[in-house]
Design an enzyme around this catalytic site. Structure first.
Site, PDB file in Angstrom:
ATOM      1  N   SER A 131     -27.440  20.423  31.880  1.00  0.00           N
ATOM      2  CA  SER A 131     -28.715  19.752  32.865  1.00  0.00           C
ATOM      3  C   SER A 131     -28.241  19.674  34.412  1.00  0.00           C
ATOM      4  O   SER A 131     -27.180  19.578  34.630  1.00  0.00           O
ATOM      5  CB  SER A 131     -28.614  18.424  32.219  1.00  0.00           C
ATOM      6  OG  SER A 131     -29.737  17.829  33.060  1.00  0.00           O
ATOM      7  N   TYR A 144     -26.247   9.631  30.700  1.00  0.00           N
ATOM      8  CA  TYR A 144     -26.771  10.833  30.530  1.00  0.00           C
ATOM      9  C   TYR A 144     -26.129  11.953  31.377  1.00  0.00           C
ATOM     10  O   TYR A 144     -25.445  12.859  30.852  1.00  0.00           O
ATOM     11  CB  TYR A 144     -28.009  11.078  30.452  1.00  0.00           C
ATOM     12  CG  TYR A 144     -28.724  12.456  30.172  1.00  0.00           C
ATOM     13  CD1 TYR A 144     -28.756  12.994  28.690  1.00  0.00           C
ATOM     14  CD2 TYR A 144     -29.416  13.041  31.202  1.00  0.00           C
ATOM     15  CE1 TYR A 144     -29.119  14.229  28.513  1.00  0.00           C
ATOM     16  CE2 TYR A 144     -29.677  14.380  30.959  1.00  0.00           C
ATOM     17  CZ  TYR A 144     -29.790  14.863  29.847  1.00  0.00           C
ATOM     18  OH  TYR A 144     -30.201  16.282  29.471  1.00  0.00           O
TER      19      TYR A 144
END
Length: 239
Positions: A131, A144
């Protein structure tokens, strides 16, 4: 290596980016495509073989690897995200434990289980879905982001570890992707089909990393600056 005639296993393939990976592998001529899903009975995609998989459960991972012993390409796509009000919020620790179980330890478990069977003749490959938040400061996504940063580090170490076995490892960095999971977010989103094509193209070209959207490319470019974007997000605005 080529996706054509390979045997591909995709984790978290019931929908979204994972399903796009499975479909693209089939479209590229993969000999077989396995979809790692929590509920195989609810999966119905022509030409794709569902395999029960919970990446947070070691026994489930081992069973999946035994059920698919012919895999040549592994795609670690399964992941979860939770919004936390602050990295210092009371619930942040519990959130972090949950997301790390899937986004980091899940990647480790699945890779460890499938790696021994991957061919070392140039046909073997691994794609890890990462990500852009690894390099972006987003307080509400702190757990996250930490899990994806850990997965990035693992990916880089794994690449070095498997080089002697001639197994390619691609780290896929991307921001928001246009799937059901992001439908309520009014932000720029990458096409899942385009993201998947870039990832497989990179694997076939023996490349190591994919920056699948403009946001990821811009963030990565700041890493060598005296003040990168992860320290001062205003860098992204040219300030």
């Amino acid at each position: 290596m080529k996706i054509a005639n390979s045997v591909v296993f995709v984790t978290g393939a019931s929908r979204g980016l994972g399903l796009a990976f499975a479909r693209e592998a089939l479209a590229r001529g993969a000999a077989k495509v396995y979809a790692g899903v929590r509920n195989p009975a609810g999966f119905n995609e022509p030409g794709i073989v569902p395999i029960a998989l919970d990446v947070t459960d070691a026994a489930s991972v081992e069973a999946a690897a035994k059920a698919a012993p012919d895999v040549t390409v592994l795609v670690n796509n399964a992941g979860i995200a939770e919004v936390t009000g602050s990295p210092l919020a009371h619930e942040a620790e519990a959130h972090a434990r949950r997301v790390f179980e899937t986004n980091y330890y899940g990647v480790m478990r699945v890779t460890r289980a499938f790696e021994p069977a991957l061919p070392g003749d140039g046909r073997g490959g691994i794609v890890n879905v990462l990500s852009d938040v690894t390099w972006r400061t987003v307080p509400m996504l702190a757990p996250y982001a930490a899990s994806k940063a850990a997965a990035w580090s693992f990916t880089n170490t794994l690449r070095a570890q498997l080089k002697t076995r001639n197994i390619g490892v691609v780290g896929l960095h991307v921001g928001f992707v246009d799937t059901d999971l992001t439908k309520d977010f009014d932000v720029p989103k990458a096409s899942p089909v385009d993201v998947v094509r870039q990832a497989f193209d990179a694997l076939e070209a023996n490349e190591s990393e994919v920056l699948a959207d403009e946001g990821s490319r811009t963030l990565k470019a700041t890493l060598s600056l005296p003040v990168p974007a992860y320290i001062d997000p205003a860098v992204l605005e040219g300030k």
